[in-house]
Design a protein around this motif. Structure first.
Motif, PDB file in Angstrom:
ATOM      1  N   THR A   1       0.854  -1.173   0.000  1.00  0.00           N
ATOM      2  CA  THR A   1       0.000   0.000   0.000  1.00  0.00           C
ATOM      3  C   THR A   1       0.894   1.228   0.000  1.00  0.00           C
ATOM      4  OG1 THR A   1      -1.725  -1.137   1.235  1.00  0.00           O
ATOM      5  CG2 THR A   1      -1.794   1.255   1.249  1.00  0.00           C
ATOM      6  N   ASN A   2       0.740   2.083  -1.008  1.00  0.00           N
ATOM      7  CA  ASN A   2       1.476   3.335  -1.080  1.00  0.00           C
ATOM      8  C   ASN A   2       0.569   4.419  -0.509  1.00  0.00           C
ATOM      9  OD1 ASN A   2       2.744   5.734  -1.806  1.00  0.00           O
ATOM     10  ND2 ASN A   2       3.550   4.865  -3.705  1.00  0.00           N
ATOM     11  N   LYS A   3       0.885   4.885   0.691  1.00  0.00           N
ATOM     12  CA  LYS A   3       0.034   5.863   1.365  1.00  0.00           C
ATOM     13  C   LYS A   3       0.172   7.250   0.744  1.00  0.00           C
ATOM     14  CE  LYS A   3       0.104   3.183   5.555  1.00  0.00           C
ATOM     15  NZ  LYS A   3       0.542   3.024   6.915  1.00  0.00           N
ATOM     16  N   THR A   4       1.321   7.547   0.166  1.00  0.00           N
ATOM     17  CA  THR A   4       1.539   8.849  -0.453  1.00  0.00           C
ATOM     18  C   THR A   4       0.686   9.000  -1.713  1.00  0.00           C
ATOM     19  OG1 THR A   4       3.797   8.865   0.401  1.00  0.00           O
ATOM     20  CG2 THR A   4       3.287  10.411  -1.372  1.00  0.00           C
ATOM     21  N   GLN A   5       0.698   7.974  -2.569  1.00  0.00           N
ATOM     22  CA  GLN A   5      -0.055   8.025  -3.821  1.00  0.00           C
ATOM     23  C   GLN A   5      -1.423   7.348  -3.715  1.00  0.00           C
ATOM     24  OE1 GLN A   5       2.248   6.892  -7.278  1.00  0.00           O
ATOM     25  NE2 GLN A   5       4.144   7.592  -6.327  1.00  0.00           N
ATOM     26  N   GLN A   6      -1.750   6.834  -2.524  1.00  0.00           N
ATOM     27  CA  GLN A   6      -3.028   6.178  -2.228  1.00  0.00           C
ATOM     28  C   GLN A   6      -3.328   5.059  -3.228  1.00  0.00           C
ATOM     29  OE1 GLN A   6      -6.013   9.196  -1.778  1.00  0.00           O
ATOM     30  NE2 GLN A   6      -5.007  10.078   0.010  1.00  0.00           N
ATOM     31  N   VAL A   7      -2.372   4.118  -3.325  1.00  0.00           N
ATOM     32  CA  VAL A   7      -2.482   2.972  -4.224  1.00  0.00           C
ATOM     33  C   VAL A   7      -2.208   1.706  -3.425  1.00  0.00           C
ATOM     34  CG1 VAL A   7      -1.489   1.851  -6.252  1.00  0.00           C
ATOM     35  CG2 VAL A   7      -1.715   4.316  -6.208  1.00  0.00           C
ATOM     36  N   SER A   8      -2.984   0.670  -3.702  1.00  0.00           N
ATOM     37  CA  SER A   8      -2.778  -0.623  -3.061  1.00  0.00           C
ATOM     38  C   SER A   8      -2.790  -1.700  -4.141  1.00  0.00           C
ATOM     39  CB  SER A   8      -3.878  -0.873  -2.035  1.00  0.00           C
ATOM     40  OG  SER A   8      -3.657  -2.080  -1.365  1.00  0.00           O
ATOM     41  N   LYS A   9      -1.771  -2.576  -4.153  1.00  0.00           N
ATOM     42  CA  LYS A   9      -1.656  -3.594  -5.201  1.00  0.00           C
ATOM     43  C   LYS A   9      -1.192  -4.919  -4.608  1.00  0.00           C
ATOM     44  CE  LYS A   9      -2.256  -0.998  -8.936  1.00  0.00           C
ATOM     45  NZ  LYS A   9      -3.092  -1.185 -10.031  1.00  0.00           N
ATOM     46  N   HIS A  10      -1.543  -5.993  -5.317  1.00  0.00           N
ATOM     47  CA  HIS A  10      -1.092  -7.334  -4.987  1.00  0.00           C
ATOM     48  C   HIS A  10      -1.307  -8.211  -6.205  1.00  0.00           C
ATOM     49  CE1 HIS A  10      -5.296  -8.607  -4.672  1.00  0.00           C
ATOM     50  NE2 HIS A  10      -5.492  -7.461  -4.047  1.00  0.00           N
ATOM     51  N   GLU A  11      -0.675  -9.387  -6.197  1.00  0.00           N
ATOM     52  CA  GLU A  11      -0.911 -10.342  -7.282  1.00  0.00           C
ATOM     53  C   GLU A  11      -2.273 -10.984  -7.096  1.00  0.00           C
ATOM     54  OE1 GLU A  11       0.644 -10.813 -10.048  1.00  0.00           O
ATOM     55  OE2 GLU A  11       2.444  -9.680  -9.614  1.00  0.00           O
ATOM     56  N   ASN A  12      -2.791 -11.608  -8.127  1.00  0.00           N
ATOM     57  CA  ASN A  12      -4.125 -12.182  -8.110  1.00  0.00           C
ATOM     58  C   ASN A  12      -4.112 -13.543  -7.416  1.00  0.00           C
ATOM     59  OD1 ASN A  12      -6.718 -13.017  -8.602  1.00  0.00           O
ATOM     60  ND2 ASN A  12      -6.678 -12.473 -10.764  1.00  0.00           N
ATOM     61  N   TRP A  13      -4.514 -13.567  -6.168  1.00  0.00           N
ATOM     62  CA  TRP A  13      -4.508 -14.812  -5.402  1.00  0.00           C
ATOM     63  C   TRP A  13      -5.653 -15.734  -5.827  1.00  0.00           C
ATOM     64  CZ3 TRP A  13      -8.583 -16.153  -2.213  1.00  0.00           C
ATOM     65  CH2 TRP A  13      -9.493 -15.147  -1.922  1.00  0.00           C
ATOM     66  N   ILE A  14      -6.720 -15.181  -6.379  1.00  0.00           N
ATOM     67  CA  ILE A  14      -7.849 -16.001  -6.823  1.00  0.00           C
ATOM     68  C   ILE A  14      -7.439 -16.855  -8.025  1.00  0.00           C
ATOM     69  CG2 ILE A  14     -10.188 -15.940  -7.783  1.00  0.00           C
ATOM     70  CD1 ILE A  14     -10.623 -13.380  -6.114  1.00  0.00           C
ATOM     71  N   ALA A  15      -6.704 -16.269  -8.968  1.00  0.00           N
ATOM     72  CA  ALA A  15      -6.241 -17.027 -10.129  1.00  0.00           C
ATOM     73  C   ALA A  15      -5.296 -18.151  -9.700  1.00  0.00           C
ATOM     74  CB  ALA A  15      -5.544 -16.102 -11.126  1.00  0.00           C
ATOM     75  N   LEU A  16      -4.440 -17.867  -8.728  1.00  0.00           N
ATOM     76  CA  LEU A  16      -3.556 -18.919  -8.219  1.00  0.00           C
ATOM     77  C   LEU A  16      -4.350 -20.038  -7.562  1.00  0.00           C
ATOM     78  CD1 LEU A  16      -0.549 -16.974  -6.688  1.00  0.00           C
ATOM     79  CD2 LEU A  16      -0.435 -18.744  -8.425  1.00  0.00           C
ATOM     80  N   GLY A  17      -5.369 -19.680  -6.791  1.00  0.00           N
ATOM     81  CA  GLY A  17      -6.208 -20.687  -6.143  1.00  0.00           C
ATOM     82  C   GLY A  17      -6.956 -21.540  -7.150  1.00  0.00           C
ATOM     83  N   LEU A  18      -7.487 -20.902  -8.198  1.00  0.00           N
ATOM     84  CA  LEU A  18      -8.179 -21.661  -9.240  1.00  0.00           C
ATOM     85  C   LEU A  18      -7.210 -22.558 -10.018  1.00  0.00           C
ATOM     86  CD1 LEU A  18     -10.660 -18.970 -10.591  1.00  0.00           C
ATOM     87  CD2 LEU A  18     -11.181 -20.952  -9.151  1.00  0.00           C
ATOM     88  N   GLY A  19      -6.004 -22.065 -10.242  1.00  0.00           N
ATOM     89  CA  GLY A  19      -4.978 -22.887 -10.889  1.00  0.00           C
ATOM     90  C   GLY A  19      -4.627 -24.098 -10.040  1.00  0.00           C
ATOM     91  N   ALA A  20      -4.546 -23.899  -8.734  1.00  0.00           N
ATOM     92  CA  ALA A  20      -4.269 -25.015  -7.829  1.00  0.00           C
ATOM     93  C   ALA A  20      -5.378 -26.051  -7.892  1.00  0.00           C
ATOM     94  CB  ALA A  20      -4.090 -24.499  -6.396  1.00  0.00           C
ATOM     95  N   LEU A  21      -6.625 -25.588  -7.926  1.00  0.00           N
ATOM     96  CA  LEU A  21      -7.749 -26.520  -8.033  1.00  0.00           C
ATOM     97  C   LEU A  21      -7.720 -27.278  -9.361  1.00  0.00           C
ATOM     98  CD1 LEU A  21     -10.661 -24.447  -6.475  1.00  0.00           C
ATOM     99  CD2 LEU A  21      -9.476 -26.419  -5.483  1.00  0.00           C
ATOM    100  N   PHE A  22      -7.343 -26.598 -10.437  1.00  0.00           N
ATOM    101  CA  PHE A  22      -7.243 -27.256 -11.739  1.00  0.00           C
ATOM    102  C   PHE A  22      -6.203 -28.377 -11.708  1.00  0.00           C
ATOM    103  CE2 PHE A  22      -4.949 -27.584 -15.771  1.00  0.00           C
ATOM    104  CZ  PHE A  22      -5.958 -28.081 -16.578  1.00  0.00           C
ATOM    105  N   PHE A  23      -4.985 -28.057 -11.210  1.00  0.00           N
ATOM    106  CA  PHE A  23      -3.937 -29.071 -11.158  1.00  0.00           C
ATOM    107  C   PHE A  23      -4.298 -30.211 -10.214  1.00  0.00           C
ATOM    108  CE2 PHE A  23      -1.265 -25.827 -13.134  1.00  0.00           C
ATOM    109  CZ  PHE A  23      -0.593 -26.600 -14.057  1.00  0.00           C
TER     110      PHE A  23
END
Length: 165
Positions: free
Chosen positions: A93-115
């Protein structure tokens, strides 16, 4: 600088806040070896944006699929884990520019279910029941990839929760 820790499974996800200094942004790009030589589309390129910086007195490294939105002097809170004398970022979370980011954990979870689903189908095949070695190796590989992807998705989710507290 503040430091929060949350124990998850056997790994420790923690959060660090501070001011960014010594920012260095890099682009790691490589071509898929199966790409036809005459095709110059960007679909075959794999890109990782790597940002290294100091957060007060901590060395921080972030690898994301999109560039990290951060500048020198920004007040940032990062969440991740310690790795090789540094801190590996999973979410920020960048408090100065008011931005919050992360990788897509849902896609990873769905990929895990697929495998995991592929592994279950392979487990029920006749080749595995007969005791053939190659299908057992593939079964182990699919289960290993599913476990890694699921674990990584849960780590990212835990890092996001830590930033929201």
């Amino acid at each position: 600088m503040s430091f929060k820790t949350n124990s998850f499974l056997t790994s420790s996800v923690s959060s660090i806040s501070g001011t960014v200094s010594n920012l260095n942004n890099e682009l790691l790009e490589y071509v898929n070896p199966e790409k036809p030589t005459h095709d110059h589309s960007s679909v075959y390129y794999q890109r990782f944006f790597i940002s290294t910086f100091n957060l007060d007195h901590h060395a921080v490294e972030a690898k994301f699929s999109t560039p990290m939105i951060v500048s020198n002097g920004d007040v940032v809170t990062v969440s991740g884990y310690s790795k090789d004398n540094g801190f590996q970022v999973l979410a920020y979370t960048n408090k100065t520019q008011q931005v919050s980011k992360h990788e897509n954990w849902i896609a990873l979870g769905l990929g895990a279910l697929f495998f995991l689903g592929v592994a279950v189908v392979l487990l029920n095949s006749e080749l595995v029941a007969e005791g053939a070695l190659v299908p057992k190796i593939f079964l182990l590989g699919f289960v290993g990839v599913a476990v890694y992807m699921g674990y990584r998705a849960l780590l990212i989710r835990e890092a996001i929760k830590l930033l929201q507290n």
